[in-house]
Design an enzyme around this catalytic site. Structure first.
Site, PDB file in Angstrom:
ATOM      1  N   HIS A 109      45.906  44.712  31.860  1.00  0.00           N
ATOM      2  CA  HIS A 109      44.866  44.681  32.910  1.00  0.00           C
ATOM      3  C   HIS A 109      46.573  45.650  34.545  1.00  0.00           C
ATOM      4  CE1 HIS A 109      43.617  42.742  36.930  1.00  0.00           C
ATOM      5  NE2 HIS A 109      44.674  42.924  37.611  1.00  0.00           N
ATOM      6  N   GLU A 110      48.093  45.708  34.050  1.00  0.00           N
ATOM      7  CA  GLU A 110      48.803  46.345  34.907  1.00  0.00           C
ATOM      8  C   GLU A 110      48.319  47.699  34.703  1.00  0.00           C
ATOM      9  OE1 GLU A 110      49.404  45.051  38.378  1.00  0.00           O
ATOM     10  OE2 GLU A 110      48.762  42.440  37.075  1.00  0.00           O
ATOM     11  N   HIS A 166      46.165  49.447  36.481  1.00  0.00           N
ATOM     12  CA  HIS A 166      46.135  49.736  37.212  1.00  0.00           C
ATOM     13  C   HIS A 166      47.119  50.841  37.356  1.00  0.00           C
ATOM     14  CE1 HIS A 166      44.329  46.456  39.588  1.00  0.00           C
ATOM     15  NE2 HIS A 166      45.631  45.613  38.977  1.00  0.00           N
TER      16      HIS A 166
END
Length: 293
Positions: free
Chosen positions: A204-205, A208
């Site tokens: 998920h990170e 980004h």
């Protein structure tokens, strides 16, 4: 903004941030990368004006190989000393998820530190001196992913529980020293974070860091708020917390993307990026990080 905080002034050990945030305790309890609609619009305008076109030739690489630099922070009591085999498992989780989308991660180096302040004094709402000092060890250029494993990540109220935050590609030229991911060791494979301890939060990170916003940005996307700037992620009123099918924006097409890696559901729920998200992170990475797919 949480993952997009720019240096404005130095006040003792704390640096004041210029980019606004739309964080709340409930949102921040999973991820600290929550830009405001205004910041997203500014970043998107710059991206559109400066977008680098892709390589459409037959000899383009099968995978974009991204070098990872692990920075493992422990405290003076020995907490946080993640074993090498767990770091290897974490790499395997990233590659299991991203190999399907043309990305291959490779660990170039692992560095270890013993620092109590780095371990427990990282904050998603303002930049601490501990974060500045920790990230002074950053290695490589825009295409190098530096991951900092710490014990706890706090918000302005001192509450812990945030699992990670990342900088975005657009940020790199203005704040190279901030670039990378800060990640709680509770979310690594076998960690102590309930339902989010398989290592998938790092994917998920990394989303980004490659240029993706949350699927629920902008809520149901009324007015001029364009949400995550991806056309094939259904609008979502707020972050989802479980796998239950829901439609929080009934006047927009599709059910909520509860299985998307950029939502907030449990690790076993999240298992997909959309074609539009893949196209976006390729374009963002090519434009700002020089990573070609």
């Amino acid at each position: 903004m949480l993952g997009l905080r720019f240096l404005a002034a130095i006040l003792g050990a704390t640096l004041v941030l210029s980019a606004p945030s739309n964080s709340s305790a409930s949102i921040a309890s999973f991820c600290g990368s929550n830009p405001t609609a205004e910041w997203r619009a500014e970043a998107e305008a710059h991206f559109i004006a400066n977008k680098v076109q892709g390589n459409l030739t037959a000899d383009r690489p099968a995978y974009a190989v991204i070098q990872i630099y692990y920075h493992v922070v422990s405290n003076s009591r020995g907490q946080g000393a993640i074993p090498d085999n767990v770091l290897g498992q974490q790499l395997n989780v990233l590659n299991r998820i991203y190999n399907n989308y043309g990305v291959y991660f490779q660990v170039a180096q692992t560095k270890r530190y013993t620092r109590d302040d780095w371990y427990s004094n990282i904050n998603i709402d303002f930049l601490t001196q501990a974060e500045v000092d920790m990230k002074s060890n950053r290695i490589g250029g825009a295409d190098a992913l530096n991951i900092y494993f710490v014990g706890s990540i706090r918000d302005a109220n001192g509450q812990t529980g945030t699992l990670g935050f990342a900088t975005f590609p657009y940020q790199y030229q203005s704040a190279k020293y901030r670039d990378g991911i800060v990640y709680s060791n509770t979310a690594v494979p076998g960690g102590t974070s309930p339902n989010t301890n398989t290592g998938a939060v790092l994917a998920h990170e990394a989303g980004h860091w490659l240029g993706l916003f949350h699927t629920f940005e902008g809520g149901c996307r009324d007015g001029n708020n364009a949400g995550d700037y991806v056309a094939d992620t259904p609008a979502e009123a707020s972050a989802a917390r479980d796998c239950a099918v829901r439609d929080s924006c009934p006047y927009s097409p599709g059910n909520d993307p509860v299985r998307n890696h950029m939502d907030y559901t449990d690790d076993f729920c999240r298992n997909q990026f959309t074609p539009g998200q893949v196209s976006r992170f390729q374009d963002q990475s090519r434009t700002y990080r020089g990573i070609y797919f």
